[in-house]
Design an enzyme around this catalytic site. Structure first.
Site, PDB file in Angstrom:
ATOM      1  N   LYS A   1       4.400   0.334   8.787  1.00  0.00           N
ATOM      2  CA  LYS A   1       4.359   1.802   8.732  1.00  0.00           C
ATOM      3  C   LYS A   1       2.912   2.285   8.810  1.00  0.00           C
ATOM      4  CE  LYS A   1       4.086   4.918   5.439  1.00  0.00           C
ATOM      5  NZ  LYS A   1       3.321   5.991   6.076  1.00  0.00           N
TER       6      LYS A   1
ATOM      7  N   GLY B   1      -4.551   0.800   1.092  1.00  0.00           N
ATOM      8  CA  GLY B   1      -4.515   2.218   0.756  1.00  0.00           C
ATOM      9  C   GLY B   1      -5.163   2.442  -0.587  1.00  0.00           C
ATOM     10  N   SER B   2      -4.750   3.489  -1.241  1.00  0.00           N
ATOM     11  CA  SER B   2      -5.407   3.871  -2.492  1.00  0.00           C
ATOM     12  C   SER B   2      -5.016   2.933  -3.634  1.00  0.00           C
ATOM     13  CB  SER B   2      -5.031   5.301  -2.852  1.00  0.00           C
ATOM     14  OG  SER B   2      -3.634   5.379  -3.030  1.00  0.00           O
ATOM     15  N   THR B   3      -5.895   2.848  -4.622  1.00  0.00           N
ATOM     16  CA  THR B   3      -5.608   2.027  -5.798  1.00  0.00           C
ATOM     17  C   THR B   3      -4.379   2.576  -6.525  1.00  0.00           C
ATOM     18  OG1 THR B   3      -7.883   1.301  -6.007  1.00  0.00           O
ATOM     19  CG2 THR B   3      -6.582   1.283  -8.026  1.00  0.00           C
TER      20      THR B   3
ATOM     21  N   VAL C   1      -1.653   4.068  -5.287  1.00  0.00           N
ATOM     22  CA  VAL C   1      -0.403   3.614  -4.668  1.00  0.00           C
ATOM     23  C   VAL C   1      -0.288   2.089  -4.781  1.00  0.00           C
ATOM     24  CG1 VAL C   1       0.921   3.522  -2.510  1.00  0.00           C
ATOM     25  CG2 VAL C   1      -0.249   5.620  -3.153  1.00  0.00           C
ATOM     26  N   GLY C   2      -1.414   1.401  -4.718  1.00  0.00           N
ATOM     27  CA  GLY C   2      -1.393  -0.066  -4.888  1.00  0.00           C
ATOM     28  C   GLY C   2      -0.768  -0.456  -6.216  1.00  0.00           C
TER      29      GLY C   2
ATOM     30  N   GLU D   1      -5.167  -4.275  -0.499  1.00  0.00           N
ATOM     31  CA  GLU D   1      -6.543  -3.905  -0.149  1.00  0.00           C
ATOM     32  C   GLU D   1      -6.703  -2.461  -0.559  1.00  0.00           C
ATOM     33  OE1 GLU D   1      -8.729  -5.893   1.108  1.00  0.00           O
ATOM     34  OE2 GLU D   1      -7.610  -7.494   2.098  1.00  0.00           O
TER      35      GLU D   1
ATOM     36  N   CYS E   1     -13.150   2.413   2.942  1.00  0.00           N
ATOM     37  CA  CYS E   1     -12.905   1.868   1.603  1.00  0.00           C
ATOM     38  C   CYS E   1     -14.157   1.216   1.034  1.00  0.00           C
ATOM     39  CB  CYS E   1     -11.763   0.879   1.655  1.00  0.00           C
ATOM     40  SG  CYS E   1     -11.931  -0.300   2.982  1.00  0.00           S
TER      41      CYS E   1
ATOM     42  N   GLU F   1     -13.707   7.593  -6.352  1.00  0.00           N
ATOM     43  CA  GLU F   1     -13.848   7.367  -4.918  1.00  0.00           C
ATOM     44  C   GLU F   1     -13.649   8.703  -4.203  1.00  0.00           C
ATOM     45  OE1 GLU F   1     -10.709   5.215  -2.946  1.00  0.00           O
ATOM     46  OE2 GLU F   1     -12.176   4.252  -1.650  1.00  0.00           O
TER      47      GLU F   1
END
Ligand code: NDP
Length: 788
Positions: free
Chosen positions: A191, A243-245, A247-248, A265, A299, A396
């Protein structure tokens, strides 16, 4: 004065627009409306959202918002394709990857223009950085496919990989994920980000053109919900996310207990350190690249400038002069330095963060000059007068905003550099190679660039420490992340350990002396904080001893001592090896005593287990100075030293079986690689490890390197998994406990390994090999340029 003379006089840039005709022609040919690419076919568009050009707000195309049913269809197609694709020879898979690489090169301008239109990044960057790197990744992994059987014997692909990528490097992030996945024999459902789907869809066309078997690559477009549907789909075997921390962490929790492979990542707040002896002009130029490449939406952007106090004023003056020359504008213009941000919402987000930072005392400098009237543009900004707690230093920003702070000594630079929850990258500028190579290992980040920045290559792993995630993309380690050992699929579910009721049977070791073993924390025996003990029963329910009932506070104390012992990780590997050998030797002296203790707790003669434990410590003493890094030769004038580093503090929960070997099998590799450990020994039979204190004390193991807390395995595992001072947790126990550990680890994105309720044969020689070494370490790539 004629025109040419005028130009020479002013040296103004003229317009240098890149043509968008071919990209528009491709979009027109597709009717500017896209369905998904599933099983080698385009689906009819469903409910759509608009993809717009952030530089001018013009709509480019309608993109389908993928539903759970769309994801399911894609996963089914990928599953169906998996058998054939994974059975193809590596050579044949490599040929497909090679064909994709060639097609990307052939259509590189189309890809670059489309990427710039969709994302807003300057054409200079999409043309010279993104797309060449995309091709490089497919080439590199074509090679891995060909050599897979030789280089990764007895390994198999995961199966169907769900891949979710962000909008900042749309095609590059796709390449980093799809190329290794396919090389390994996996099939994928990918996606792209909602803002930037177009180049992924163009790649789908390329997959079709090269005749890639249907269902091997499936592209499902959509928003966060579509990503979540991939993450939660039961027939997906591995999730690779960038993606973002934030959502991670959601994904870490969602996949807990599912058995899905996972690589994350995530975000960063990378330091850019300039020492007083640096080549300042080069360092300024590097900084432009570090923070204003892709409008700072990177990033690993060098977003925190740390400059030595003695040169601060001079450096900032040079930087401001350079900022005045940066050209912000139409990203399709070849002479533009800074293009558009990806979407209005990002511009707003950055402005809000800036307002917060300013309210907290920050001073913002922006060069003179106007911005284009339309589009998502921001001026490059330099922020000064900030403390480490300022929002702009801690968060960030993901935009063209640099925060600057100063330091006096190298130690202070390291402390400031590491003062972040992230650990993705760092840059060091100094003409002193000794200083640079002293600093690089001390920075907790997955990539360190020396006298350069933002260098990437397919042969060099990229990925983070701490809350920047885990797993690597690129390099051998990135390839390995798409494979798993064959034997894992043959594991059987472990039998539940039947409870034993206490009886009045006599303890065979009972000499009438109190046998309450204490905890072992910071090199000393410690009473449990709870002041409660737990009985240890033998096979007939007889009391064979007592141990402390550890709680959160004992774990906290143990973690603190373990953190204080992190210098174990920088102790020479030869020294660690000697200490482990000495440990094995001292255990051997007490073989009979340990064998009897195993028998008392389990009823099984313990001689063999002690011998295996001694052998296992010996094996990892041997590994301590051999599980080494590599030196890569990327296609630029640089070497990248891939250094193997320990995770840091590891929480290890030993299995209920094998009172001695179960613990030794896990702590020996962790220690050999330089981690300090908080061990929770077998809940049922902890006495073998409480006896082990005496062996530790006679073997020169530094205080705090091994800490032992006895008690309820699952409760203590939870505390360890939640603790921000713990960098990795290994849990050997039931499936529910494993799921709990994985979920609880999301807080600081620590690495986990769990048995997931499977039965592991701890005596098997495979566990004396590299299996645990990789899990006890992470790779840092230090880029070192050369050339006079
Ligand atoms: P997000 O984490 O918001 O999104 C990343 C991807 O995940 C998008 O495709 C997004 O969909 C999707 N997504 C959103 N929510 C969910 C969910 N609940 N479950 C599954 N998928 C979901 O990040 P951004 O797109 O905003 O990207 C910026 C972030 O990415 C920055 O923090 C940056 O540091 C990080 N990043 C890290 C990199 C690295 O290598 N470490 C590289 C590049 C970026 P959609 O956007 O379509 O809604």
């Amino acid at each position: 004065m004629n025109k040419i003379a005028q130009i020479f006089e002013s040296l103004e840039y003229g317009p240098a627009p890149e043509g968008a005709d071919q990209a528009n022609a491709w979009l027109d040919a597709k009717g500017r409306k896209f369905g998904h690419f599933i099983n080698g076919e385009w689906t009819a568009p469903g409910k759509v959202f608009a993809s717009t050009n952030p530089a001018n707000g013009q709509k480019l195309a309608d993109i389908t918002d993928g539903t759970a049913d769309d994801v399911d269809a894609a996963v089914k197609a990928a599953r169906k394709a998996f058998g054939g694709w994974s059975k193809l020879s590596g050579y044949k898979r490599g040929k497909y990857l090679y064909a994709i690489a060639r097609m990307i090169q052939k259509h590189s301008r189309l890809f670059a223009v489309l990427e710039t239109m969709d994302n807003g990044k300057p054409i200079r960057e999409s043309r010279d950085a993104d797309i060449p790197l995309v091709a490089r990744h497919f080439y590199h992994h074509a090679g891995w496919a060909t050599h897979l059987d030789r280089e990764f014997p007895d390994h198999a692909p995961y199966g169907v990989c769900g891949q979710i990528i962000p909008w900042n490097f749309p095609l590059l992030m796709l390449a980093w994920k799809v190329a290794p996945a396919l090389a390994a024999g996996n099939t994928v459902v990918l996606k792209p980000a909602e803002f930037t789907s177009l180049t992924a869809l163009l790649l789908a066309d390329i997959c079709d053109r090269v005749g890639l078997p249907k269902g091997v690559v499936n592209i499902v477009t959509g928003e966060g919900d579509t990503g979540a549907a991939i993450v939660n789909h039961p027939d997906v075997d591995k999730i690779a996310f960038t993606g973002s921390t934030e959502v991670g962490k959601i994904i870490r929790e969602a996949t807990a207990g599912s058995g899905k492979g996972l690589s994350l990542e995530l975000g960063g707040k990378s330091p850019y350190i300039v020492f007083e002896d640096a080549d300042l002009d080069s360092a300024v130029e590097g900084l432009v690249e570090a923070i204003w490449f892709n409008q700072g939406q990177v990033c690993c952007a060098g977003s925190r400038l740390l400059v030595q106090e003695s040169i601060e004023e001079r450096f900032i003056a040079k930087l401001k002069a350079r900022m005045a020359k940066l050209r912000v504008g139409d990203p399709l213009d070849k002479s533009i330095d800074i293009g558009a941000l990806v979407a209005p919402v990002q511009v707003e987000r950055i402005r809000d963060l800036m307002k917060r930072g300013v309210a907290e005392g920050a001073v913002v400098y922006e060069a003179d000059g106007a911005l284009p009237e339309k589009g998502c543009f921001l001026k490059p900004a330099l922020v000064t007068n900030v403390s480490p707690a300022n929002t702009l230093v801690a968060e960030e920003i993901f935009g063209p905003v640099l925060v600057a702070m100063s330091f006096r000594t190298p130690d202070e630079a390291i402390a400031l550099a590491n003062n972040t929850r992230y650990g993705l990258a760092a840059t060091v500028w100094t003409e002193n190679v000794n200083l640079a190579l002293d600093i690089a290992p001390k920075i907790r980040a997955g990539v360190v660039w020396i006298n350069g920045t933002n260098q990437f290559d397919a042969a060099v792993g990229f990925g983070g420490y701490k809350e920047s995630g885990f797993g690597r993309e690129g390099g051998r380690e990135g390839m390995g992340a798409y494979l798993k050992p064959n034997w894992e699929k043959d594991l059987k579910k472990a039998q539940a350990v039947p409870a034993i009721a206490a009886t009045a049977a006599k303890n065979p070791l009972d000499g009438g002396i109190d046998q309450t073993a204490k905890m072992y924390i910071g090199g000393k025996q410690a009473r449990p904080d709870s002041a409660y003990n737990r009985p240890v029963l033998g096979p007939k329910g007889e009391l064979v001893g007592e141990v402390g009932d550890g709680n959160r506070k004992d774990i906290r104390n143990a973690v603190e001592k373990a953190r204080g012992a992190l210098s174990w990780g920088t102790t020479a590997a030869h020294t660690r090896a000697q200490i482990l050998y000495f440990l094995a030797e001292n255990l051997e002296y007490r073989r009979d005593e340990f064998a009897a203790r195993i028998k008392a707790q389990t009823g099984v003669d313990g001689g063999e287990e002690v011998d295996l434990s001694i052998e296992r410590i010996f094996a990892f003493a041997g590994w301590a100075d051999k599980y080494d890094g590599a030196v890569h030769n990327p296609p630029m004038r640089a070497v990248a030293a891939a250094m193997v580093e320990p995770l840091g503090v590891m929480g290890i929960i030993a299995p209920p079986s094998r009172p001695l070997l179960g613990s030794i099998a896990l702590i020996a590799p962790a220690l050999a690689m330089g981690n300090s450990v908080v061990l929770v020994p077998s809940e049922r039979s902890p006495l073998s490890m409480t006896d082990f204190y005496q062996v530790l004390e006679t073997s020169d193991v530094p205080a705090g390197v091994i800490n032992i807390v006895t008690g309820d395995s699952v409760a203590l595992a939870k505390t360890l998994a939640e603790h921000d001072g713990v960098d990795g947790v290994w849990f050997a126990g039931p499936a529910e406990g494993s799921a709990m550990v994985e979920k609880a680890s999301a807080g600081n994105v620590k690495q986990t390994w769990t048995t997931r309720g499977f039965d592991f044969d701890w005596a098997h020689p495979r566990f004396a090999g590299e299996y645990f070494l990789g899990k006890a370490t992470q790779i840092k790539n230090v880029w070192i340029p050369y050339g006079a």
